[in-house]
Design a protein around this motif. Structure first.
Motif: not given
Length: 273
Positions: A205-217
């Motif tokens: 997971m080094t150098g990775k990120l997450i894109a998310f469609s909803g709100r940040l809960s």
């Protein structure tokens, strides 16, 4: 090739269905066909003991089960997983782990995990959250241009969302591209599907990120911490508790990524200026 097409059509049928509806717009009624997303109840057993029932979108269910077990702290590495048997007919996932895994029901509090946001698991309200969420020190950096490109790419891939409007989408990315996307009626499930896939593939997971469609809960940020993600991009707003967790666990939370703007709420050093 015909067999592959048939399997694809069958899978597609499981994910959604058509329904006749009465549509009202601008003072007029008309009959239309609408596409609605499916819900599926999957009961997870660990070493013969019932753990939880997860309501999900019925695809990538092995990814979901593995990611769920890891995020709940039942397994700490993929090497502790011996076997996963999923029965579509019975709606069960039967998991065998190594003898070194001690699944204690008192710590995991058997519960019904719904697809909606109503009674979600709150930050560190459960024993396993306190023991599986970890500080993230990944030095990954991302530019504003890359933020917009990744969100656009994620939404382009969101076929089931475009058809039904009834699912969340999560994408695992590098700063340059989307690596993997998963959808589900439950936002936590979409993230668990990503987590399970990466564990089974032994991806770093080094150098990775997450894109998310909803709100940040709070739940989304906790999941990112458990996966080991340092940056999470979201189309919508964060909650105050989510930002407290992001501050504490070293996660860069970026919200309201839309129409050429965004807001960085925590650990802004990862966003290039």
């Amino acid at each position: 090739m015909a067999q592959a097409t048939s399997q694809s059509a069958e899978s597609d049928h499981r994910l959604k269905s058509e329904r006749r509806v009465i549509h009202y717009e601008k003072g007029a009624f008309e009959t239309r066909t609408d596409v609605v997303v499916s819900e599926y109840a999957l009961t997870v057993f660990v070493n013969g003991q019932e753990m939880a029932t997860v309501v999900c979108t019925p695809e990538y269910m092995e990814d979901l089960v593995v990611g769920f077990l890891a995020s709940e702290g039942v397994i700490r590495s993929i090497d502790q997983l011996v076997d996963v048997q999923i029965s579509d007919f019975r709606g069960t996932a039967r998991v065998q782990t190594t003898s070194g895994v001690n699944f204690n029901q008192a710590f995991y509090n058997k519960r019904y995990i719904a697809s909606c946001c109503g009674k979600g698991r709150q930050s560190f309200y459960f024993y396993n959250d306190a023991h599986t969420a970890k500080q993230v020190d990944d030095p990954v950096k991302i530019s504003p241009k890359q933020i917009f490109e990744l969100m656009d790419a994620m939404q382009t891939d969101a076929t089931l969302w475009h058809e039904t409007g009834g699912v969340h989408m999560a994408s695992l990315c590098t700063p340059e591209k989307v690596v993997l996307s998963r959808t589900d009626i439950g936002r936590h499930n979409a993230l668990d599907k990503l987590y399970g896939h990466t564990l089974m593939q032994r991806e770093s997971m080094t150098g990775k990120l997450i894109a998310f469609s909803g709100r940040l809960s709070s739940e989304v940020v906790l999941k990112c911490a458990k996966i080991g993600i340092g940056v999470v991009l979201a189309k919508s707003a964060p909650t105050a508790l989510a930002l407290e967790i992001a501050d504490e666990l070293g996660i860069t939370a970026v919200g309201f990524v839309r129409e050429g703007s965004f807001q960085v709420y925590s650990h802004p050093w990862r966003v290039l200026q």
